[in-house]
Design a protein around this motif. Structure first.
Motif, PDB file in Angstrom:
ATOM      1  N   LEU A   9       0.843  -1.196   0.000  1.00  0.00           N
ATOM      2  CA  LEU A   9       0.000   0.000   0.000  1.00  0.00           C
ATOM      3  C   LEU A   9       0.880   1.248   0.000  1.00  0.00           C
ATOM      4  CD1 LEU A   9      -3.162   0.182   0.505  1.00  0.00           C
ATOM      5  CD2 LEU A   9      -2.586   0.708   2.860  1.00  0.00           C
ATOM      6  N   ASP A  10       0.500   2.268  -0.774  1.00  0.00           N
ATOM      7  CA  ASP A  10       1.216   3.539  -0.694  1.00  0.00           C
ATOM      8  C   ASP A  10       0.751   4.296   0.537  1.00  0.00           C
ATOM      9  OD1 ASP A  10       2.609   3.080  -2.947  1.00  0.00           O
ATOM     10  OD2 ASP A  10       1.785   4.742  -4.114  1.00  0.00           O
ATOM     11  N   ALA A  11       1.653   5.077   1.116  1.00  0.00           N
ATOM     12  CA  ALA A  11       1.307   5.795   2.339  1.00  0.00           C
ATOM     13  C   ALA A  11       0.435   7.012   2.065  1.00  0.00           C
ATOM     14  CB  ALA A  11       2.578   6.215   3.063  1.00  0.00           C
ATOM     15  N   ASP A  12       0.389   7.456   0.819  1.00  0.00           N
ATOM     16  CA  ASP A  12      -0.263   8.740   0.543  1.00  0.00           C
ATOM     17  C   ASP A  12      -1.769   8.622   0.315  1.00  0.00           C
ATOM     18  OD1 ASP A  12      -0.284   7.497  -1.851  1.00  0.00           O
ATOM     19  OD2 ASP A  12       1.010   8.920  -2.885  1.00  0.00           O
ATOM     20  N   MET A  13      -2.345   7.477   0.623  1.00  0.00           N
ATOM     21  CA  MET A  13      -3.791   7.247   0.505  1.00  0.00           C
ATOM     22  C   MET A  13      -4.266   7.205  -0.947  1.00  0.00           C
ATOM     23  SD  MET A  13      -5.287   7.380   3.676  1.00  0.00           S
ATOM     24  CE  MET A  13      -6.747   8.358   3.782  1.00  0.00           C
ATOM     25  N   GLN A  14      -3.339   7.096  -1.890  1.00  0.00           N
ATOM     26  CA  GLN A  14      -3.781   6.948  -3.274  1.00  0.00           C
ATOM     27  C   GLN A  14      -4.314   5.538  -3.494  1.00  0.00           C
ATOM     28  OE1 GLN A  14      -0.289   8.492  -5.458  1.00  0.00           O
ATOM     29  NE2 GLN A  14      -1.738   9.864  -6.448  1.00  0.00           N
ATOM     30  N   HIS A  15      -3.963   4.649  -2.598  1.00  0.00           N
ATOM     31  CA  HIS A  15      -4.485   3.285  -2.651  1.00  0.00           C
ATOM     32  C   HIS A  15      -5.484   3.124  -1.514  1.00  0.00           C
ATOM     33  CE1 HIS A  15      -0.391   2.060  -4.572  1.00  0.00           C
ATOM     34  NE2 HIS A  15      -1.163   2.717  -5.404  1.00  0.00           N
TER      35      HIS A  15
END
Ligand code: UDP
Ligand code: MG
Length: 317
Positions: free
Chosen positions: A93-99
Motif C-alpha cells: 500500500l502507498d502511504a499517501d492514501m492513493q491506494h
C-alpha cells in the motif's frame, strides 16, 4: 487464524501517516477474523516520519517498522518489507492514501478463493499532467512489444500477494529492481480488481521526470535485451548498405576515373555511421553498467533498526 501483513513504504510521509493509520485501524477492526500486521518501511525520510512510526508502535503493537539507513528508493524499500513481513499474505500500500484501504476486503475475498496475486487496476490516474499520461502510455506499449512478459499499464504495486509470491520475490535479489515486471515474471494465479485512484493527501510525489525516465530505462533493461538485438540489426543493415555503396564507388572509379568529388556524401556517411556506432555503444553501455552494478553484489538496502531494535547483531537479510 490467518495473518495478513500490510506493507507500506514511506518516504517523507509524516503528514500522510496520521490520515492513513485511522483508516487501517478501521479496516483491521472490521476484519478481526484475521491477525493483522502493519509493516512500515521508513525509506530514509528526512522529516518526522520515523518519530510518527515510533509513536504509533508505542500505542499499537500491530505496527512494525523497518528503518533504513538512507533513502534506497521505493523498490528497495519494498524488498526490505518482503523480508520482514510474516503474514500468510501481504498487501502493498502507498502511504499517501492513493491506494484506498477499503479495497482490501475485496482482495482478501479473492485470495480466500485461491487467487495468489490479486492486483488493483486504477480506473482514474488522479490529477496527472497530460504529458505524463502519454509518456507512461508510450512506455508500456514499448515494453510490452519488447519483452515476453505482460506488464500491465495502470497496475502498480497496490496488490495482495500470497506467501508463495512473497517468497518467490524474496529470491530475486537483483540490485536494479523493477518489481512491476517481477510480479508477472513469477507467475501464479492472478486476479484483477478495479479502483479509483485519487490524489495524494499530503506532501508531493517524489517522482520527477528524470526519475521516471531512469525507472523506464530500468524496466526495459531488466526485462529485455531487445535493444541490443535492434542495434545489431541496424548495424547489419547499415553495413550492408555501406558495402553496396562501396562496390558502386569502386566500379564507378574504375570506369570513369575519380576526379575529387563527393565530399558531401562522404561527410554524410561518416556522420551517419558515427552516430549509429555511438548509439549502439550507448545501448551496450547501459547493459554493461547494470552488469557492473549486479557484480558488486551489494545488499539492496541497509537496516538501521527494526521496531527500535538494532538488527546488525542478527545480520541483515
Ligand atoms: N516511496 C519510498 N521511497 C522513495 C519514494 C517513494 O518508499 O524513494 C514511497 C512513498 O512514501 C509512497 C510510495 O512509495 O508511499 C509511492 O510514492 P509516491 O506517492 O511519491 O509515488 P506516486 O504515487 O507518484 O507514484
Ligand atoms: Mg502517490
Amino acid at each position: 487464524m490467518k495473518k495478513i501483513s500490510i506493507l507500506i513504504p514511506c518516504y517523507n510521509e509524516e503528514k500522510s501517516l496520521p490520515l492513513l493509520y485511522p483508516e487501517l485501524v478501521k479496516l483491521m477492526d472490521a476484519n478481526s477474523a484475521y491477525d493483522w500486521e502493519l509493516m512500515f518501511v521508513n525509506d530514509g525520510s528526512t522529516d518526522g516520519t520515523l518519530m510518527e512510526l515510533q509513536r504509533l508502535r508505542q500505542q499499537d503493537r500491530r505496527v512494525n517498522y523497518v528503518d533504513l539507513s538512507r533513502n534506497f528508493g521505493k523498490e528497495a524499500a519494498m524488498l526490505a518489507g518482503f523480508d520482514y513481513v510474516t503474514g500468510d499474505c501481504m498487501v502493498i500500500l502507498d502511504a499517501d492514501m492513493q491506494h484506498p484501504p477499503t479495497l482490501i476486503p475485496e482482495m482478501i475475498k479473492w485470495w480466500e478463493q485461491g487467487y495468489e496475486d490479486v492486483y488493483a487496476k486504477r480506473k482514474s490516474r488522479g490529477r496527472e499532467s497530460w504529458l505524463r499520461k502519454r509518456l507512461s502510455q508510450m512506455f508500456y506499449k514499448l515494453l510490452q512489444r519488447a519483452s515476453r512478459f505482460e506488464i500491465l499499464q495502470d497496475v502498480g504495486d497496490f496488490r495482495l500477494l500470497d506467501r508463495k509470491c512473497v517468497d518467490a520475490l524474496k529470491k530475486m535479489r537483483e540490485s536494479e529492481r523493477y518489481t512491476k515486471g517481477m510480479y508477472s515474471w513469477i507467475g501464479f494465479k492472478k486476479k484483477e480488481v478495479e479502483f479509483m485512484q485519487g490524489d495524494r493527501v499530503a506532501g508531493t510525489s517524489s517522482w520527477s521526470y528524470r526519475r521516471l525516465f531512469s525507472f523506464a530505462l530500468d524496466g526495459i533493461t531488466s526485462f529485455t535485451t531487445a535493444p541490443l538485438r535492434i542495434s545489431t540489426i541496424v548495424g547489419f543493415v547499415v553495413s550492408l548498405c555501406a558495402f553496396i555503396y562501396m562496390i558502386y564507388v569502386f566500379i564507378k572509379a574504375l570506369i570513369w576515373g575519380d576526379p575529387v568529388q563527393g565530399y558531401p556524401t562522404l561527410v554524410v556517411l561518416i556522420l551517419f555511421l558515427g552516430g549509429i556506432q555511438l548509439l549502439s555503444l550507448g545501448i551496450i553501455g547501459e547493459y554493461i553498467g547494470r552488469i557492473y552494478n549486479e557484480t558488486k553484489n551489494r545488499p539492496d538496502y541497509i537496516v538501521r533498526e527494526f521496531n527500535g531494535e538494532n538488527v546488525s547483531a542478527k545480520g541483515n537479510f
